[in-house]
Design a protein around this motif. Sequence first.
Motif, PDB file in Angstrom:
ATOM      1  N   SER A 282      -3.016  69.460 -93.859  1.00 40.13           N
ATOM      2  CA  SER A 282      -3.416  68.329 -93.019  1.00 40.13           C
ATOM      3  C   SER A 282      -3.214  66.984 -93.720  1.00 40.13           C
ATOM      4  CB  SER A 282      -4.887  68.468 -92.611  1.00 40.13           C
ATOM      5  OG  SER A 282      -5.255  67.333 -91.857  1.00 40.13           O
TER       6      SER A 282
ATOM      7  N   ASN B   9      -4.526  64.399 -92.166  1.00 39.16           N
ATOM      8  CA  ASN B   9      -5.667  63.696 -91.550  1.00 39.16           C
ATOM      9  C   ASN B   9      -5.278  62.733 -90.435  1.00 39.16           C
ATOM     10  OD1 ASN B   9      -7.616  64.945 -93.224  1.00 39.16           O
ATOM     11  ND2 ASN B   9      -7.027  63.549 -94.877  1.00 39.16           N
TER      12      ASN B   9
ATOM     13  N   ARG C 160      -4.026  63.079 -86.541  1.00 39.27           N
ATOM     14  CA  ARG C 160      -3.876  64.144 -85.541  1.00 39.27           C
ATOM     15  C   ARG C 160      -2.447  64.328 -85.047  1.00 39.27           C
ATOM     16  NH1 ARG C 160      -7.845  63.112 -81.226  1.00 39.27           N
ATOM     17  NH2 ARG C 160      -9.247  62.928 -82.996  1.00 39.27           N
TER      18      ARG C 160
ATOM     19  N   ASP D   5      -0.136  65.725 -87.774  1.00 36.64           N
ATOM     20  CA  ASP D   5      -0.435  67.140 -88.013  1.00 36.64           C
ATOM     21  C   ASP D   5       0.171  67.990 -86.894  1.00 36.64           C
ATOM     22  OD1 ASP D   5      -1.771  66.956 -90.404  1.00 36.64           O
ATOM     23  OD2 ASP D   5      -3.784  67.005 -89.532  1.00 36.64           O
TER      24      ASP D   5
ATOM     25  N   LYS E 125       1.155  64.277 -97.949  1.00 35.93           N
ATOM     26  CA  LYS E 125      -0.262  64.244 -98.332  1.00 35.93           C
ATOM     27  C   LYS E 125      -0.626  62.911 -98.998  1.00 35.93           C
ATOM     28  CE  LYS E 125      -2.919  67.566 -98.537  1.00 35.93           C
ATOM     29  NZ  LYS E 125      -3.970  68.015 -97.590  1.00 35.93           N
TER      30      LYS E 125
ATOM     31  N   GLY F 125      -1.343  60.508 -96.405  1.00 39.45           N
ATOM     32  CA  GLY F 125      -2.553  60.963 -95.711  1.00 39.45           C
ATOM     33  C   GLY F 125      -3.788  60.320 -96.309  1.00 39.45           C
TER      34      GLY F 125
ATOM     35  N   SER G 293      -5.889  57.270 -94.520  1.00 36.83           N
ATOM     36  CA  SER G 293      -7.294  57.567 -94.228  1.00 36.83           C
ATOM     37  C   SER G 293      -8.190  56.437 -94.714  1.00 36.83           C
ATOM     38  CB  SER G 293      -7.725  58.862 -94.897  1.00 36.83           C
ATOM     39  OG  SER G 293      -7.162  59.943 -94.218  1.00 36.83           O
TER      40      SER G 293
ATOM     41  N   LYS H 111      -6.399  57.417 -87.916  1.00 32.89           N
ATOM     42  CA  LYS H 111      -6.780  58.802 -87.586  1.00 32.89           C
ATOM     43  C   LYS H 111      -5.675  59.495 -86.825  1.00 32.89           C
ATOM     44  CE  LYS H 111     -11.718  58.260 -87.647  1.00 32.89           C
ATOM     45  NZ  LYS H 111     -12.771  57.628 -86.888  1.00 32.89           N
TER      46      LYS H 111
END
Length: 135
Positions: free
Chosen positions: A11, A13, A15, A18, A123, A126, A130, A135
Amino acid sequence: MAFFQWDPSYSVNIRQLDSDHKKLIDLVNTLHEAMKAGKAKDVLMAIFTDLETYTKTHFANEERLLEQHRFPGLIQQQMEHRMFVQKVAEQKKVFEETHISTAMPIMNFLMEWLKKHILNSDKKYGAFLSQKGVK
Ligand SMILES: [Fe+2]
């Protein structure tokens, strides 16, 4: 259980991203299923077309988001994406010209690239995004 299973360690993070990654992983699973059934040759062209379609939108969305938030690793991301697109185009061309099923190396390439790219490169943004509240 799917051959290539998405799990929370993948993930980023976000949506939408992902969900894009899951779609790309699903393509590897579709190819794997077809290989098991001895039908790789029948699905390879559709896989290439789907890969081109999904990655075009997905990479563009990802890069736009990274640009908006001035992610320092944007150039690296763009380079990795371009190399992937190029490699897929090359493999598609070989298949179009020869019609020889090279599903196994293609599947391995896709799986290894996605794992490496998501876990190492994606990642990183990500965590960065974040912190910016994306999001
Ligand atoms: Fe990426």
